[in-house]
Design an enzyme around this catalytic site. Sequence first.
Site, PDB file in Angstrom:
ATOM      1  N   GLU A  27     -11.136 -28.724  18.768  1.00  0.00           N
ATOM      2  CA  GLU A  27     -12.482 -29.733  18.534  1.00  0.00           C
ATOM      3  C   GLU A  27     -12.734 -30.322  17.346  1.00  0.00           C
ATOM      4  O   GLU A  27     -12.722 -31.535  17.255  1.00  0.00           O
ATOM      5  CB  GLU A  27     -13.693 -28.725  19.083  1.00  0.00           C
ATOM      6  CG  GLU A  27     -13.770 -28.463  20.671  1.00  0.00           C
ATOM      7  CD  GLU A  27     -12.638 -27.599  21.155  1.00  0.00           C
ATOM      8  OE1 GLU A  27     -12.279 -26.554  20.245  1.00  0.00           O
ATOM      9  OE2 GLU A  27     -11.977 -27.702  22.204  1.00  0.00           O
ATOM     10  N   GLY A  69     -10.341 -30.460  15.112  1.00  0.00           N
ATOM     11  CA  GLY A  69      -9.126 -31.344  14.999  1.00  0.00           C
ATOM     12  C   GLY A  69      -9.189 -32.803  15.399  1.00  0.00           C
ATOM     13  O   GLY A  69      -9.092 -33.787  14.684  1.00  0.00           O
ATOM     14  N   GLU A  99      -8.895 -21.020  24.278  1.00  0.00           N
ATOM     15  CA  GLU A  99      -8.540 -19.806  23.442  1.00  0.00           C
ATOM     16  C   GLU A  99      -9.781 -19.068  22.864  1.00  0.00           C
ATOM     17  O   GLU A  99     -10.580 -19.567  22.673  1.00  0.00           O
ATOM     18  CB  GLU A  99      -8.155 -20.799  22.174  1.00  0.00           C
ATOM     19  CG  GLU A  99      -7.519 -19.983  20.757  1.00  0.00           C
ATOM     20  CD  GLU A  99      -7.146 -20.697  19.958  1.00  0.00           C
ATOM     21  OE1 GLU A  99      -7.633 -21.899  19.460  1.00  0.00           O
ATOM     22  OE2 GLU A  99      -6.062 -20.498  19.143  1.00  0.00           O
ATOM     23  N   GLU A 145      -2.823 -28.454  12.742  1.00  0.00           N
ATOM     24  CA  GLU A 145      -2.275 -27.451  13.283  1.00  0.00           C
ATOM     25  C   GLU A 145      -3.345 -26.731  13.870  1.00  0.00           C
ATOM     26  O   GLU A 145      -4.226 -26.133  13.438  1.00  0.00           O
ATOM     27  CB  GLU A 145      -1.633 -26.643  12.284  1.00  0.00           C
ATOM     28  CG  GLU A 145      -0.696 -25.498  12.701  1.00  0.00           C
ATOM     29  CD  GLU A 145      -1.204 -24.096  13.313  1.00  0.00           C
ATOM     30  OE1 GLU A 145      -1.797 -23.974  14.172  1.00  0.00           O
ATOM     31  OE2 GLU A 145      -1.521 -23.362  12.225  1.00  0.00           O
ATOM     32  N   CYS A 184      -3.855 -18.458  15.807  1.00  0.00           N
ATOM     33  CA  CYS A 184      -3.593 -19.740  16.608  1.00  0.00           C
ATOM     34  C   CYS A 184      -2.318 -19.445  17.712  1.00  0.00           C
ATOM     35  O   CYS A 184      -2.260 -19.930  18.675  1.00  0.00           O
ATOM     36  CB  CYS A 184      -3.431 -20.904  15.794  1.00  0.00           C
ATOM     37  SG  CYS A 184      -2.246 -20.548  14.534  1.00  0.00           S
ATOM     38  N   GLY A 227      -7.147 -25.512  12.188  1.00  0.00           N
ATOM     39  CA  GLY A 227      -8.360 -24.898  12.801  1.00  0.00           C
ATOM     40  C   GLY A 227      -8.660 -25.306  14.435  1.00  0.00           C
ATOM     41  O   GLY A 227      -7.478 -25.380  14.829  1.00  0.00           O
ATOM     42  N   SER A 228      -9.773 -25.425  14.890  1.00  0.00           N
ATOM     43  CA  SER A 228      -9.975 -25.592  16.289  1.00  0.00           C
ATOM     44  C   SER A 228      -9.411 -26.894  16.720  1.00  0.00           C
ATOM     45  O   SER A 228      -9.512 -27.990  15.948  1.00  0.00           O
ATOM     46  CB  SER A 228     -11.115 -25.232  16.651  1.00  0.00           C
ATOM     47  OG  SER A 228     -12.102 -26.199  15.857  1.00  0.00           O
ATOM     48  N   LYS A 237     -10.401 -26.884   1.027  1.00  0.00           N
ATOM     49  CA  LYS A 237     -11.602 -26.197   0.984  1.00  0.00           C
ATOM     50  C   LYS A 237     -11.309 -25.094   1.945  1.00  0.00           C
ATOM     51  O   LYS A 237     -10.790 -25.020   3.121  1.00  0.00           O
ATOM     52  CB  LYS A 237     -12.409 -27.173   1.789  1.00  0.00           C
ATOM     53  CG  LYS A 237     -13.924 -26.663   2.256  1.00  0.00           C
ATOM     54  CD  LYS A 237     -14.657 -27.066   3.443  1.00  0.00           C
ATOM     55  CE  LYS A 237     -14.611 -26.664   4.597  1.00  0.00           C
ATOM     56  NZ  LYS A 237     -14.886 -25.248   4.812  1.00  0.00           N
TER      57      LYS A 237
END
Length: 506
Positions: free
Chosen positions: A259, A261, A409, A278, A312, A256-257, A203
């Site tokens: 949160e 994750g 971040e 990651e 990231c 991704g982020s 996705k």
Amino acid sequence: MSETTTTNGRIAEVMPQLNKVNSEGHVRYGKMLIDGEWVDAADGRTFNAIYPGTGKAIAKVAFAGNEDVDRAVTAARAAFEVGDYAKMNGADRGKLLWRIADLMEGHIDELAELETLNNGKPLLESRWVDLPQSINCFRYYAGWAGKVSGQTIEPDMNVNAFAYTLREPIGVCGQIIPWNFPIQMATWKIAPAIACGNTVVIKPAEQAPLSILRLGELMLEAGMPKGVVNIVTGDGPTTGAIIVEHPDVDKVAFTGSVEVGKLIMQNAAKSLKKVTLELGGKSPNVVFADANLEFAAKVALSGIFFNQGQMCAAGSRIMIEEAARDEFMEVLSARAAKMVVGDPLNPKTRMGSLVSQEQMNRVFRYIEKGKDEGANLLVGGERVGEDGYFVTPTVFDGVKNTMTIAQEEIFGPVASVIAFNDVDEAAAIANDSRYGLASGVWTNDLKKAHLFAKKIKAGTVWVNTYNMVDNALPFGGYKESGFGRELGQASLDAYTQLKTVWVDLN
Ligand code: ADP
């Protein structure tokens, strides 16, 4: 922006091409790839893909719901268990990966343009960094396919037995990727998955799916059997969550982020899927007084401002030894002030647009927070133009590591400069973060460099450089930056499982 006419001119040139391929039935924007076919969402739902340089819609994209994801997972399962792909050996999967790389190379300009059109990053980056790295990633894993094997192992007990391990694919892999490096993030996940014999339901991020849809078409052209790679488009809470919760998905690989994750880990736990994450970072880039300050400043700026800081691994905490602070800041701020944002499609532009209005608003919230908490806004902090999401490179000086802009971040062009006095203090500040993705250290003292590399809690340490990524070298995080490694041999572990076979010889 001043160059808006140029941008519009380029879109005008590119869009008929998009429409043309649409009408000729090649890339079917508005459709997604399931079981080797380009299909609409079952309920016909679509959403808009945006060109961030203007904020305008450039294509329609299908929005996958339960039924669509289920079809994709069923197709991936069938391809994994039976059919041409299931029978293919590693060497042949390698040839397939190599053919994809060749086709990408043949379409490199088109893919780069599409990446910039949907993401807003400068063409210079998509054409000369992201695409070449992605193409080589397919070639790197083409080399591994067919060389992924187990071991024969002597049992520890005194038994008359022959034992060995088989390194086998995991099965159906759900891959959920972000919008900051769409084609690269897709490649880092698809190539090792196929090298190891898995099948994929991927996705793309809802902000930037177009280049991955085009990649899907090239994969079919390369001879990828149906169902092996399925591309479902849609948002995270709907399409992404359905993939993560689907009982027949064996593994989830997410970038991704933090949160999201954490949410993915929780949801994947329901069926105990294998998970690799990651996630974000707040990476320290530490400059000692004995370093080549001019060069360190130059690379530190690209370390934070590459891809408008939407990385990231961005070196968002630039740390400078107090003794060299004035000299370093002079170079850093002068260089930062000279950086200009411009038309992403102009091949000379070095900084383009942020990906979305939402992202731009988030960046400005952090800039305001930095000012409120007493950091000194040295350079930038402004929006450029009213179309698109262009933000000037921003540098805060006098930042304390406890401030929000040093802890959270931002994912935008904002550097926080923090001063320190010695190696121990530098390491303590650098490690005082919930993240641990990457780090940089600048010094001409070999001992100091290696000492620092040992002390830092991060998945990557760059010495006298920053942001170097290589297909052969593992990449991933310590602490809340995630677990599991992508790239290199390490990724083969993430896409295989070990089976132990005992043979009784009595
Ligand atoms: P960012 O904040 O950089 O947009 P996210 O972590 O929100 O990063 O998104 C990264 C990817 O995760 C995107 O493809 C997004 O659609 C997807 N995603 C977001 N929320 C969820 C969720 N609840 N479950 C699964 N995937 C999600």
